[in-house]
Write an enzyme that holds these catalytic residues in place. Structure first.
Site, PDB file in Angstrom:
ATOM      1  N   LYS A  11      40.661 -48.877  -3.114  1.00 30.67           N
ATOM      2  CA  LYS A  11      39.487 -48.091  -2.766  1.00 30.67           C
ATOM      3  C   LYS A  11      38.709 -48.931  -1.341  1.00 30.67           C
ATOM      4  O   LYS A  11      38.378 -48.213  -0.514  1.00 30.67           O
ATOM      5  CB  LYS A  11      38.390 -48.299  -3.842  1.00 30.67           C
ATOM      6  CG  LYS A  11      37.007 -47.968  -3.164  1.00 30.67           C
ATOM      7  CD  LYS A  11      36.285 -48.206  -4.752  1.00 30.67           C
ATOM      8  CE  LYS A  11      35.723 -49.249  -5.111  1.00 30.67           C
ATOM      9  NZ  LYS A  11      34.531 -49.992  -4.035  1.00 30.67           N
ATOM     10  N   ASN A  12      38.914 -50.329  -1.742  1.00 34.53           N
ATOM     11  CA  ASN A  12      37.866 -51.007  -0.588  1.00 34.53           C
ATOM     12  C   ASN A  12      38.892 -51.418   0.691  1.00 34.53           C
ATOM     13  O   ASN A  12      38.250 -52.043   1.396  1.00 34.53           O
ATOM     14  CB  ASN A  12      37.741 -52.577  -1.219  1.00 34.53           C
ATOM     15  CG  ASN A  12      36.552 -52.304  -1.977  1.00 34.53           C
ATOM     16  OD1 ASN A  12      35.836 -51.366  -2.414  1.00 34.53           O
ATOM     17  ND2 ASN A  12      36.121 -53.435  -2.885  1.00 34.53           N
ATOM     18  N   CYS A 106      21.096 -53.281  -4.946  1.00 34.85           N
ATOM     19  CA  CYS A 106      22.002 -52.430  -5.767  1.00 34.85           C
ATOM     20  C   CYS A 106      21.875 -53.490  -7.004  1.00 34.85           C
ATOM     21  O   CYS A 106      21.508 -54.396  -7.055  1.00 34.85           O
ATOM     22  CB  CYS A 106      23.307 -52.434  -5.115  1.00 34.85           C
ATOM     23  SG  CYS A 106      24.370 -53.986  -5.079  1.00 34.85           S
ATOM     24  N   ARG A 385      33.816 -44.155  -9.603  1.00 33.48           N
ATOM     25  CA  ARG A 385      33.528 -44.580  -8.230  1.00 33.48           C
ATOM     26  C   ARG A 385      34.889 -45.211  -7.681  1.00 33.48           C
ATOM     27  O   ARG A 385      34.996 -44.948  -6.430  1.00 33.48           O
ATOM     28  CB  ARG A 385      32.492 -45.577  -8.169  1.00 33.48           C
ATOM     29  CG  ARG A 385      31.116 -44.907  -8.463  1.00 33.48           C
ATOM     30  CD  ARG A 385      29.934 -45.819  -7.912  1.00 33.48           C
ATOM     31  NE  ARG A 385      30.114 -46.263  -6.733  1.00 33.48           N
ATOM     32  CZ  ARG A 385      29.273 -47.389  -5.907  1.00 33.48           C
ATOM     33  NH1 ARG A 385      28.385 -47.812  -6.510  1.00 33.48           N
ATOM     34  NH2 ARG A 385      29.492 -47.461  -4.888  1.00 33.48           N
TER      35      ARG A 385
HETATM   36  N1  EPU Z   1      26.017 -61.296   2.350  1.00 35.46           N
HETATM   37  C1  EPU Z   1      24.876 -61.931   2.852  1.00 35.46           C
HETATM   38  N2  EPU Z   1      24.654 -61.043   4.293  1.00 35.46           N
HETATM   39  C2  EPU Z   1      25.540 -60.197   4.788  1.00 35.46           C
HETATM   40  C3  EPU Z   1      26.807 -59.807   4.186  1.00 35.46           C
HETATM   41  C4  EPU Z   1      27.015 -60.499   2.828  1.00 35.46           C
HETATM   42  O1  EPU Z   1      24.215 -62.643   2.640  1.00 35.46           O
HETATM   43  O2  EPU Z   1      25.181 -59.809   5.997  1.00 35.46           O
HETATM   44  C5  EPU Z   1      26.403 -61.965   1.075  1.00 35.46           C
HETATM   45  C6  EPU Z   1      26.015 -60.928  -0.119  1.00 35.46           C
HETATM   46  O3  EPU Z   1      24.933 -60.869  -0.543  1.00 35.46           O
HETATM   47  C7  EPU Z   1      27.178 -61.649  -0.905  1.00 35.46           C
HETATM   48  C8  EPU Z   1      28.491 -62.427  -0.291  1.00 35.46           C
HETATM   49  O4  EPU Z   1      27.887 -62.533   1.244  1.00 35.46           O
HETATM   50  O5  EPU Z   1      26.299 -62.627  -1.819  1.00 35.46           O
HETATM   51  C9  EPU Z   1      29.564 -61.679  -0.071  1.00 35.46           C
HETATM   52  O6  EPU Z   1      29.412 -60.263   0.121  1.00 35.46           O
HETATM   53  P1  EPU Z   1      30.137 -59.287   0.853  1.00 35.46           P
HETATM   54  O7  EPU Z   1      29.657 -58.808   2.010  1.00 35.46           O
HETATM   55  O8  EPU Z   1      31.690 -59.903   1.057  1.00 35.46           O
HETATM   56  O9  EPU Z   1      30.421 -58.084  -0.103  1.00 35.46           O
HETATM   57  P2  EPU Z   1      30.891 -56.258   0.618  1.00 35.46           P
HETATM   58  O10 EPU Z   1      31.363 -56.352   1.811  1.00 35.46           O
HETATM   59  O11 EPU Z   1      29.045 -55.780   0.343  1.00 35.46           O
HETATM   60  C10 EPU Z   1      32.953 -55.954  -0.425  1.00 35.46           C
HETATM   61  C11 EPU Z   1      33.657 -55.043  -1.681  1.00 35.46           C
HETATM   62  C12 EPU Z   1      32.867 -55.373  -2.927  1.00 35.46           C
HETATM   63  C13 EPU Z   1      33.031 -56.724  -3.359  1.00 35.46           C
HETATM   64  C14 EPU Z   1      32.875 -57.755  -2.436  1.00 35.46           C
HETATM   65  C15 EPU Z   1      33.249 -59.198  -2.547  1.00 35.46           C
HETATM   66  C16 EPU Z   1      33.842 -53.232  -0.348  1.00 35.46           C
HETATM   67  C17 EPU Z   1      33.568 -51.685  -0.017  1.00 35.46           C
HETATM   68  N3  EPU Z   1      33.280 -53.687  -1.174  1.00 35.46           N
HETATM   69  O12 EPU Z   1      31.487 -55.837  -0.650  1.00 35.46           O
HETATM   70  O13 EPU Z   1      33.488 -54.490  -3.999  1.00 35.46           O
HETATM   71  O14 EPU Z   1      32.617 -57.236  -4.468  1.00 35.46           O
HETATM   72  O15 EPU Z   1      33.202 -57.349  -1.015  1.00 35.46           O
HETATM   73  O16 EPU Z   1      34.767 -59.485  -2.383  1.00 35.46           O
HETATM   74  O17 EPU Z   1      34.816 -53.639   0.199  1.00 35.46           O
HETATM   75  C18 EPU Z   1      33.643 -53.284  -6.041  1.00 35.46           C
HETATM   76  O18 EPU Z   1      34.571 -52.659  -5.597  1.00 35.46           O
HETATM   77  O19 EPU Z   1      33.334 -53.121  -7.289  1.00 35.46           O
HETATM   78  C19 EPU Z   1      32.865 -54.243  -5.336  1.00 35.46           C
HETATM   79  C20 EPU Z   1      31.569 -54.437  -5.522  1.00 35.46           C
END
Ligand code: EPU
Length: 410
Positions: A11-12, A106, A385
């Site tokens: 998915k991701n 979220c 999802r």
């Molecule tokens: N963060 C910031 N600022 C930013 C971006 C991230 O502070 O601009 C922080 C977040 O709050 C978090 C950390 O950095 O504490 C890591 O977050 P990340 O941005 O890597 O997460 P994401 O890109 O929103 C993706 C996956 C998630 C998965 C995380 C971590 C997708 C669509 N989603 O989310 O997947 O948990 O990476 O590996 O790729 C799931 O599939 O259940 C899911 C939540």
């Protein structure tokens, strides 16, 4: 749980691959796109933004030639799926303008997108926040940007912007998740010039146009990992086919340390229950660390292991919502801040429980399968999802499970 199943596409990895079609001037053909609700939501959003998609045999074909409804990612779509923010970088790069709703809070934490925005600004975009929307405009030029923390979708967003920027960009402290590398490989197939794929520094030489491509999405290590945890938890024996054992390494090591018999092979992994489970400590961290997306499922496993398992969640601030539900099933777990201690083994007995997010739902289904008696997991629309045909796969593995209400529309 006993038998052989095939891992679905990730998915991701599929979500950013779909978003990348916004950059293309010709059709993009993706195979192994999982049939899950987040993908339907992304297709809906892309339709709105002028990218029509159709299923053709095994493939999903995206046609980036339509007229956008209004060229913005509205709140109604972004609020149901945070990954909608992945439209920001490509829209800006291709059209010089993007208007995308802020994702907001979220259930697993605040999850800001400040790094996405700072990265785009470093490439010359004028980024403003207005009325709950991000408005980004400007002609992008190559630049240097260092992420404050490795963010998965942040890296993907800025990478998708950099591929069409004028000149060379250097992105540092990038997320190294296999899903980011899969997106980079797709972009290269479309004509992008990217060096350092899979590493923490990506060097991108902008090109003026990207063409179409054919690309197979990588296997879903989180989905596959969920069933492998299930094998160890239920005293079972599961062969996961079409998998990438290297991407599952952090989980496989912990499963082996916990006493399961783990046999990685060529594009497959077998996990069998061993003599008895032993508690293991886990600290989640960005790849190649232990994935936060498997923390909840591993906690279900630790309820049946001997000793005290200390599970530290360092990626998200509020990702222990499954704990009170596991306790309802009979687990002994204490939470202090971002650390949970699981005292095991405790017998689990069937009861009604409530799912709160995607991975928490998977954890509760696994725990329910290990419990004596019947459990009802409510709000499984969270599961839909991200898990393709979970009840079908579980039934195939011999689990006694049924869906007692229809899937959420959408
Ligand atoms: N963060 C910031 N600022 C930013 C971006 C991230 O502070 O601009 C922080 C977040 O709050 C978090 C950390 O950095 O504490 C890591 O977050 P990340 O941005 O890597 O997460 P994401 O890109 O929103 C993706 C996956 C998630 C998965 C995380 C971590 C997708 C669509 N989603 O989310 O997947 O948990 O990476 O590996 O790729 C799931 O599939 O259940 C899911 C939540």
């Amino acid at each position: 749980m006993t038998g052989t199943i095939r891992a679905s596409g990730a998915k991701n990895a599929a979500l950013p691959a779909l978003a990348a079609s916004l950059l293309a001037s010709e059709p993009v053909e993706l195979t192994r796109v999982p049939a899950v609700r987040d993908i339907r939501t992304m297709r809906h959003l892309l339709d709105h933004l002028g990218v029509r998609s159709e299923e053709r045999g095994e493939a999903l074909v995206l046609h980036p030639d339509g007229e956008p409804a209004d060229g913005e990612a509205p709140y109604e779509l972004v609020k149901t799926m945070r990954a909608s923010v992945l439209s920001l970088g490509p829209l800006l790069a291709r059209r010089g303008h993007a208007r995308v709703s802020l994702p907001g809070g979220c259930s697993i934490g605040v999850r800001p997108i400040d790094q996405h925005l700072a990265g785009l600004a470093a490439l010359g975009a004028d980024v403003r926040l207005e009325g709950g929307y991000v408005e980004a405009t400007g002609r992008l030029v190559g630049g240097r940007f260092r992420f404050e923390m490795p963010t998965v979708t942040g890296t993907e967003n800025v990478l998708m912007a950099a591929v069409l920027a004028d000149g060379v960009s250097v992105l540092e402290n990038c997320a190294r998740e296999p899903e980011v590398a899969d997106l980079a490989r797709l972009l290269v197939r479309m004509g992008a010039r990217i060096e350092g794929v899979g590493g923490e520094t990506l060097t991108v030489e902008g090109v003026s146009e990207l063409g179409g491509a054919r690309h197979e999405i990588i296997p879903d290590r989180i989905e596959g990992g969920t069933y492998l945890v299930g094998a160890a938890l239920t005293g079972g024996d599961v062969i996961l086919e079409g998998a990438e054992p290297a991407d599952l390494a952090p989980l496989l090591e912990k499963l082996a340390d916990a006493g399961a018999r783990v046999e990685p092979g060529e594009r497959r992994v077998r996990v069998r229950a061993g003599g008895g489970l032993i508690s293991q400590d886990v600290e989640t961290s960005p790849h190649p660390g232990f994935p936060t997306d498997l923390q909840a499922q591993f906690m279900a496993l630790m309820t049946q292991a001997r000793g005290v398992a200390t599970l530290s969640e360092t990626v998200f601030e509020n990702r222990f919502q499954h704990v009170p539900e596991l306790v309802r099933l009979g687990a002994a777990i204490e939470v202090k801040g971002h650390v949970a201690q699981v005292h095991g083994p405790t017998p689990l007995s069937g009861s009604p429980v409530m799912a709160t997010d995607l991975r928490a739902s998977a954890c509760l289904v696994l725990a329910a399968l290990a419990a004596e008696g019947e459990s009802v997991v409510h709000r499984i629309y969270h599961l839909d999802r991200g898990y393709e045909d979970m009840e079908g796969k579980l039934q195939h593995l011999g689990a006694s499970v049924e869906r007692v209400s229809g899937p959420e529309p959408g």
